[in-house]
Scaffold this active site. Structure first.
Site, mmCIF file in Angstrom:
data_model
loop_
_atom_site.group_PDB
_atom_site.id
_atom_site.type_symbol
_atom_site.label_atom_id
_atom_site.label_comp_id
_atom_site.label_asym_id
_atom_site.label_seq_id
_atom_site.Cartn_x
_atom_site.Cartn_y
_atom_site.Cartn_z
ATOM 1 N N ALA A 258 0.889 -1.162 0.000
ATOM 2 C CA ALA A 258 0.000 0.000 0.000
ATOM 3 C C ALA A 258 0.927 1.212 0.000
ATOM 4 C CB ALA A 258 -0.868 -0.020 1.249
ATOM 5 N N ASN B 69 2.842 -3.883 -9.330
ATOM 6 C CA ASN B 69 2.793 -2.902 -10.425
ATOM 7 C C ASN B 69 3.143 -3.563 -11.758
ATOM 8 O OD1 ASN B 69 2.352 -1.059 -8.378
ATOM 9 N ND2 ASN B 69 4.423 -0.202 -8.424
ATOM 10 N N GLU C 50 12.023 -6.966 -4.159
ATOM 11 C CA GLU C 50 11.355 -6.618 -2.905
ATOM 12 C C GLU C 50 10.867 -7.883 -2.190
ATOM 13 O OE1 GLU C 50 8.323 -3.699 -3.757
ATOM 14 O OE2 GLU C 50 9.769 -2.070 -3.745
ATOM 15 N N LEU D 259 17.584 4.358 -18.941
ATOM 16 C CA LEU D 259 18.405 5.568 -18.805
ATOM 17 C C LEU D 259 17.545 6.804 -18.548
ATOM 18 C CD1 LEU D 259 20.605 4.801 -21.965
ATOM 19 C CD2 LEU D 259 21.261 4.368 -19.590
ATOM 20 N N ASP E 140 4.534 12.292 -12.017
ATOM 21 C CA ASP E 140 5.457 11.578 -11.131
ATOM 22 C C ASP E 140 5.914 10.306 -11.826
ATOM 23 O OD1 ASP E 140 4.161 9.096 -10.192
ATOM 24 O OD2 ASP E 140 2.801 10.360 -9.070
ATOM 25 N N ILE F 216 6.592 7.412 -10.331
ATOM 26 C CA ILE F 216 6.337 6.178 -9.568
ATOM 27 C C ILE F 216 5.813 5.114 -10.535
ATOM 28 C CG2 ILE F 216 5.024 5.117 -7.680
ATOM 29 C CD1 ILE F 216 4.672 7.932 -6.501
ATOM 30 N N ALA F 217 6.425 3.945 -10.486
ATOM 31 C CA ALA F 217 5.996 2.791 -11.282
ATOM 32 C C ALA F 217 6.271 2.923 -12.786
ATOM 33 C CB ALA F 217 4.524 2.453 -11.057
ATOM 34 N N ALA F 218 7.034 3.939 -13.185
ATOM 35 C CA ALA F 218 7.367 4.037 -14.620
ATOM 36 C C ALA F 218 8.196 2.815 -15.036
ATOM 37 C CB ALA F 218 8.153 5.315 -14.888
ATOM 38 N N GLY F 219 9.207 2.482 -14.222
ATOM 39 C CA GLY F 219 10.039 1.307 -14.516
ATOM 40 C C GLY F 219 9.226 0.024 -14.454
ATOM 41 N N ASP F 220 8.323 -0.062 -13.489
ATOM 42 C CA ASP F 220 7.487 -1.268 -13.371
ATOM 43 C C ASP F 220 6.601 -1.418 -14.605
ATOM 44 O OD1 ASP F 220 8.525 -1.673 -10.835
ATOM 45 O OD2 ASP F 220 6.943 -0.520 -9.863
ATOM 46 N N GLY G 250 0.650 8.354 -8.942
ATOM 47 C CA GLY G 250 0.530 7.079 -8.241
ATOM 48 C C GLY G 250 1.125 5.919 -9.010
#
Ligand code: RIB
Length: 309
Positions: free
Chosen positions: A15, A46, A143, A224, A249, A251-255, A290
């Site tokens: 969460a 994700n 993780e 990169l 943001d 967050i979670a772009a790589g995921d 998010g």
């Protein structure tokens, strides 16, 4: 591979408590936030969601806590086209938590409490090993307990299941694990920790990729940031640029990149086309706040790509 190729993702569920503020607090400093939200996240979840929404045939091996949050996340994952039979509720544990600061530039820093994710033990992996054996590809991150990631990679190897490792968050890894990986997808920081080479240019990326190839990894994808991805297959490298968008943001772009990439590969797309598809999915994700709320569906990725032609 065909449209029916199977993907199994093994990883974390969190969460995410996300606080947007003008700048990151320095030690001893308090900064008043501008916006706060709780959203479903965790690198494993994700990536599973990115694959599910992009159209993969996907099962997820993961753990939630014995709490309302865990139950709600599990239900949401099922709605994202994910087989959640192997997402178990762990008694006397809480669902994993990530505390995330997002600054005015859309950058983030993250602290994690593993909670139920720590219960994804070697025993747990072995109980669910059929999903790895039956899959065409296994996608993992870091993780989850490292010994469980290694156990899963060993099962995958025994059954000719391709292993894709997103080595995040950054940590040093054993040769025992790296030699069982087929595709690795570090960012610049993770690549430096794995290889000792600071990645500041394409030449650095090529040298870091060589080190990873020497460990037995056939395909290296070093992300990169704004500059795209360094793709290296058996020593043949090229940079594939991403799409330029206004980031809210990251967050979670790589995921999102990882989940979309492997989905496209399992559909049979050529590797550079799969990278472009993944770039498109990640570009959409950074325009939204998010983790899982930002992950696009297949139709959105296809529309985005058509608009770029
Ligand atoms: O990669 C982003 C994710 O990292 C967040 O969703 C957070 O849960 C942390 O695991």
């Amino acid at each position: 591979m065909s449209k029916n190729a199977k993907l199994t993702v093994l990883g974390s569920i969190n969460a995410d408590h996300i606080l947007n503020l003008a700048h990151f607090p320095r030690p001893g400093e308090t900064v008043i936030g501008k916006q706060y939200q709780i959203a479903f996240g965790g690198k494993g979840a994700n990536q599973a969601v990115a694959a599910g929404r992009a159209g993969a045939d996907i099962a997820f091996i993961a753990c939630v806590g014995a709490d309302d949050m865990g139950e709600r996340i599990r239900q949401q994952l099922a709605q994202d086209n994910i087989d959640v039979t192997s997402v178990e509720r762990i008694e006397n544990e809480s669902t994993g938590v990530a505390m995330i600061f997002v600054n005015g530039e859309g950058e983030n820093n993250i602290g994690i409490y593993p909670g139920a994710n720590a219960s994804l033990t070697v025993d747990y992996v072995e109980r669910h090993q059929q999903l790895i054996a039956d899959a065409d590809a296994l996608l993992m991150q870091l993780e989850s307990p490292l010994e469980s990631v290694l156990a899963a990679a060993k099962i995958a190897r025994r059954h000719q299941t391709q292993v894709i490792l997103n080595p995040a968050p950054a940590t040093k890894l054993s040769d025992a694990l790296l030699s069982r990986v087929d595709i690795i997808t570090p960012n610049e920081t993770e690549a430096e920790i794995l290889t000792g080479i600071a990645v500041n240019s394409d030449e650095d990326a090529a040298r870091a990729a060589e080190v990873l190839h020497a460990k037995g990894i056939a395909t290296v994808l070093i992300t990169l940031g704004r500059r795209g991805v360094w793709l290296s297959e058996q020593g043949q490298g090229q940079r594939i640029a991403g799409f330029s968008v206004k980031a809210v943001d990251t967050i979670a772009a790589g995921d999102t990149f990882n989940g979309a990439f492997i989905t496209a590969r399992l559909e049979g797309k050529a590797i550079d086309d799969a990278v472009r598809f993944a770039h498109a999915a990640a570009a959409i994700a950074v325009t939204r706040p998010g983790a899982q709320p930002s992950v696009p569906w297949r139709a959105e990725i296809d529309d985005f790509m058509q608009q770029q032609d």
